[in-house]
Design a protein around this motif. Structure first.
Motif, mmCIF file in Angstrom:
data_model
loop_
_atom_site.group_PDB
_atom_site.id
_atom_site.type_symbol
_atom_site.label_atom_id
_atom_site.label_comp_id
_atom_site.label_asym_id
_atom_site.label_seq_id
_atom_site.Cartn_x
_atom_site.Cartn_y
_atom_site.Cartn_z
ATOM 1 N N HIS A 173 0.849 -1.197 0.000
ATOM 2 C CA HIS A 173 0.000 0.000 0.000
ATOM 3 C C HIS A 173 0.879 1.240 0.000
ATOM 4 N N LEU A 174 0.598 2.169 -0.917
ATOM 5 C CA LEU A 174 1.259 3.461 -0.946
ATOM 6 C C LEU A 174 0.254 4.540 -0.612
ATOM 7 N N SER A 175 0.582 5.392 0.335
ATOM 8 C CA SER A 175 -0.261 6.534 0.667
ATOM 9 C C SER A 175 0.639 7.713 0.989
ATOM 10 N N CYS A 176 0.527 8.778 0.177
ATOM 11 C CA CYS A 176 1.335 9.968 0.407
ATOM 12 C C CYS A 176 0.669 11.139 -0.302
ATOM 13 N N THR A 177 1.248 12.317 -0.167
ATOM 14 C CA THR A 177 0.707 13.496 -0.831
ATOM 15 C C THR A 177 1.806 14.169 -1.649
ATOM 16 N N SER A 178 1.367 15.019 -2.571
ATOM 17 C CA SER A 178 2.304 15.781 -3.397
ATOM 18 C C SER A 178 1.746 17.185 -3.572
ATOM 19 N N LYS A 179 2.637 18.178 -3.607
ATOM 20 C CA LYS A 179 2.220 19.559 -3.796
ATOM 21 C C LYS A 179 2.186 19.965 -5.275
ATOM 22 N N SER A 180 2.579 19.040 -6.160
ATOM 23 C CA SER A 180 2.629 19.363 -7.587
ATOM 24 C C SER A 180 2.225 18.135 -8.400
ATOM 25 N N ILE A 181 2.176 18.323 -9.729
ATOM 26 C CA ILE A 181 1.853 17.209 -10.620
ATOM 27 C C ILE A 181 3.088 16.386 -10.969
ATOM 28 N N ALA A 182 4.235 16.685 -10.341
ATOM 29 C CA ALA A 182 5.484 16.011 -10.688
ATOM 30 C C ALA A 182 5.397 14.481 -10.662
ATOM 31 N N PRO A 183 4.632 13.835 -9.740
ATOM 32 C CA PRO A 183 4.558 12.372 -9.787
ATOM 33 C C PRO A 183 4.059 11.809 -11.119
ATOM 34 N N GLU A 184 3.305 12.626 -11.889
ATOM 35 C CA GLU A 184 2.887 12.169 -13.219
ATOM 36 C C GLU A 184 4.093 11.811 -14.086
ATOM 37 N N ALA A 185 5.229 12.485 -13.866
ATOM 38 C CA ALA A 185 6.425 12.259 -14.683
ATOM 39 C C ALA A 185 6.983 10.851 -14.515
ATOM 40 N N ALA A 186 6.596 10.155 -13.447
ATOM 41 C CA ALA A 186 7.041 8.772 -13.278
ATOM 42 C C ALA A 186 6.485 7.862 -14.360
ATOM 43 N N CYS A 187 5.362 8.275 -14.963
ATOM 44 C CA CYS A 187 4.657 7.430 -15.937
ATOM 45 C C CYS A 187 5.247 7.629 -17.333
ATOM 46 N N THR A 188 5.994 6.664 -17.827
ATOM 47 C CA THR A 188 6.535 6.762 -19.182
ATOM 48 C C THR A 188 5.891 5.693 -20.055
ATOM 49 N N SER A 189 5.393 6.128 -21.203
ATOM 50 C CA SER A 189 4.512 5.276 -21.995
ATOM 51 C C SER A 189 4.939 5.215 -23.453
ATOM 52 N N VAL A 190 4.279 4.325 -24.171
ATOM 53 C CA VAL A 190 4.332 4.269 -25.626
ATOM 54 C C VAL A 190 2.995 4.770 -26.150
ATOM 55 N N GLN A 191 3.034 5.682 -27.100
ATOM 56 C CA GLN A 191 1.800 6.181 -27.705
ATOM 57 C C GLN A 191 1.754 5.751 -29.162
ATOM 58 N N LEU A 192 0.701 5.033 -29.509
ATOM 59 C CA LEU A 192 0.513 4.511 -30.864
ATOM 60 C C LEU A 192 -0.568 5.325 -31.562
ATOM 61 N N HIS A 193 -0.240 5.910 -32.698
ATOM 62 C CA HIS A 193 -1.191 6.729 -33.457
ATOM 63 C C HIS A 193 -1.651 5.960 -34.690
ATOM 64 N N LEU A 194 -2.914 6.126 -35.019
ATOM 65 C CA LEU A 194 -3.464 5.549 -36.245
ATOM 66 C C LEU A 194 -4.365 6.584 -36.899
ATOM 67 N N GLN A 195 -3.996 7.010 -38.105
ATOM 68 C CA GLN A 195 -4.842 7.955 -38.839
ATOM 69 C C GLN A 195 -6.022 7.206 -39.439
ATOM 70 N N VAL A 196 -7.213 7.753 -39.227
ATOM 71 C CA VAL A 196 -8.432 7.090 -39.702
ATOM 72 C C VAL A 196 -9.343 8.115 -40.368
ATOM 73 N N THR A 197 -10.200 7.647 -41.234
ATOM 74 C CA THR A 197 -11.228 8.515 -41.808
ATOM 75 C C THR A 197 -12.334 8.711 -40.771
ATOM 76 N N PRO A 198 -13.126 9.776 -40.878
ATOM 77 C CA PRO A 198 -14.215 9.973 -39.919
ATOM 78 C C PRO A 198 -15.161 8.775 -39.849
ATOM 79 N N GLU A 199 -15.393 8.125 -40.999
ATOM 80 C CA GLU A 199 -16.320 6.980 -41.026
ATOM 81 C C GLU A 199 -15.781 5.812 -40.201
ATOM 82 N N ARG A 200 -14.471 5.677 -40.128
ATOM 83 C CA ARG A 200 -13.870 4.548 -39.418
ATOM 84 C C ARG A 200 -13.511 4.882 -37.984
#
Length: 505
Positions: A173-200
């Motif tokens: 269990h983790l319980s703590c507080t933060s005064k800023s959004i800095a903890p968001e920076a811990a999250c490193t992700s892969v972002q996959l983009h797909l161009q689609v037509t409006p119909e799809r």
């Protein structure tokens, strides 16, 4: 716009004008859709990966400005904190040997970046959450020195009006507080983009939502935060809590968080952009000079700057994107579900699985979202984040009787989703050798019940068994992870544990 970003001061008239501009942008988007002004089908995909910087000891290094200066490439950019970078791969057409080419490009780019990072005694680590991060690393003074990050932090903090509460109950269990959004920076992700037509668009977005849990189950890679073992994929709860503009009273009233899975299947991209305006007040009410409706009246293509900016402050796991390329507007689905890593091969395998299964599900004559309640898809996502490769998911049964059943994630992926992904990649025109290689990685993860999160956890506990303290065990696990990441073999082949006895001093 630049002056506003630097100043960071907004008054009531700014917010009122921004709201009016957002409504004009939404009307402009509606007209573009009605007039069928969007790009034709081009089968384009894109890829972004967020990265961490560490020293030889496995600890984070706050050096992204120095590293970027040495890399000197537009493909690499800052991210939220000074231990983060992001690499962007140019759009590719889905087909042929595209995954093999992506693999080669990423290996070349990351090896170059790692060499440049080495000039300041740092290195690249591609992982969902760096296990060695401490609470003192994730403070506002370690945010990247970029005006938009400081401004975003100030606006989210002001909207919340009190400290952020991080409360994640997992293996520990983790319980703590933060005064800023800095903890968001811990999250490193892969972002996959797909161009689609409006119909799809609706079919692809709904399909992406339906399979998000399966993506997490086979791809989880974020089991640790601040020395605690939490969920197998701890990024989603951390991201939601570290960007939550709602104090407890608004949470109790059912106000939606800015990071969320959603609440319904959609019928068009317009549904999502309209929801963003209806549910979320502006964080950055920065107005462009363009009048989108005047631009449309002249036959031009509006940038919809306010709509794009507002959309970027609503953190959906599958996000709609409006863009313009060569003077022609287009729509993309941005899949933000996956953590970074563990290896380039694993990243490309995750991408191949996603693009294949989404194509097949989106074109199914009896779509899964007509048989799977949205609430079940959201619960699946939560279960996959908590339990990773060992999750059990709700899914429509095959056969005449139909209905819903509960199934192991690995069984669902291996028996139902991988064949769909194979068919989807065939429909994209992917070479069979590429298709079989990368889908084979996913199949082996399922067969062995191994992903990045399970390897990290098992290796950490082996280190504890050797007599290391928690901090030393997490650091040793991180160093071993980076070593195996650089060797490049997919994570299901990694030996569990440390390579040799480690001194306990």
């Amino acid at each position: 716009m630049g002056e506003k970003v630097v100043a960071g001061q907004f008054d009531l008239s700014d917010r009122q004008r921004y709201r009016e501009k957002l409504r004009s942008c939404l009307t402009g988007l509606e007209r573009l859709l009605a007039e069928k002004r969007f790009d034709r089908p081009r089968n384009l995909m894109g890829l972004e990966i967020e990265l961490n910087l560490t020293g030889a000891d496995g600890m984070p290094k706050m050096l992204n400005a120095q590293v970027l200066e040495r890399i000197a490439s537009r493909d690499f950019q800052t991210e939220l904190a000074m231990f983060n970078l992001e690499v962007n791969i140019a759009p590719h057409r889905l087909g042929g040997r595209v995954f093999d080419r992506l693999d080669e490009e990423l290996l070349t780019s990351l090896a170059y970046a790692d060499r440049k990072a080495g000039e300041v005694d740092a290195g690249i680590v591609m992982i969902g959450i760096l296990p060695t991060l401490d609470r003192d690393d994730l403070v506002s003074s370690n945010l990247s020195a970029v005006d938009r990050y400081a401004l975003l932090n100030d606006q989210i903090v002001a909207a919340r009006g009190e400290d952020f509460t991080l409360d994640i109950d997992g293996v520990e269990h983790l319980s703590c507080t933060s005064k800023s959004i800095a903890p968001e920076a811990a999250c490193t992700s892969v972002q996959l983009h797909l161009q689609v037509t409006p119909e799809r668009f609706a079919g692809v977005w709904n399909a992406a939502q339906a399979v998000a849990a399966a993506q997490i189950a086979v791809g989880a890679n974020s089991p640790f935060l601040f020395g605690r073992e939490l969920w197998r994929e701890s990024r989603p709860p951390l991201f939601q809590q570290s960007t939550d503009t709602r104090p407890p009273e608004l949470q109790a009233q059912g106000v939606r968080p800015r990071t969320w899975f959603g609440e319904r299947w959609v019928t068009s991209a317009f549904d999502l952009f309209e929801e963003n305006l209806r549910y979320y007040p502006a964080l950055l009410p920065i107005c462009d000079e363009e009048d989108p409706l005047e631009v449309l009246d002249r036959g031009g293509v509006p940038s919809l700057a306010e709509l794009v900016l507002h959309n970027g402050t609503v953190y959906r796991w599958n996000r709609p994107v409006y863009g313009i390329a060569d003077g022609v507007p287009h729509l993309r689905v941005e899949n933000r579900v996956l953590p970074a890593g563990p290896t380039v091969t694993d990243v490309i395998a995750n991408a191949a699985f996603y693009y294949g299964v989404v194509r097949a599900l989106a074109e199914d004559s009896r779509p899964v979202w007509s048989r799977l309640p949205f609430e079940a898809a959201a619960a699946n996502f939560d279960a996959a984040c908590r339990h990773g490769i060992d999750a059990r998911l709700t899914w429509p049964r095959r056969g005449r009787l139909g209905g819903l059943g509960e199934v192991d994630a690995v069984t669902l992926v291996r028996d139902e989703l991988l064949p769909l992904a194979e068919a989807g990649l065939d429909a994209w025109g992917i070479e069979p050798a590429d298709r079989d290689l990368y889908l084979g990685v996913i199949e082996e993860r399922c067969r062995r019940r191994v992903n990045g999160a399970s390897w990290q956890s098992a290796t950490f506990h082996r280190a504890l068994d050797l007599g290391l303290g928690r901090e030393a065990a997490l650091a040793a696990t991180t160093r071993r992870y980076r070593e195996l990441m650089q060797q490049g073999d997919p994570v299901h082949t990694w030996p569990v544990g440390l390579p040799e006895p480690v001194p306990t001093a």
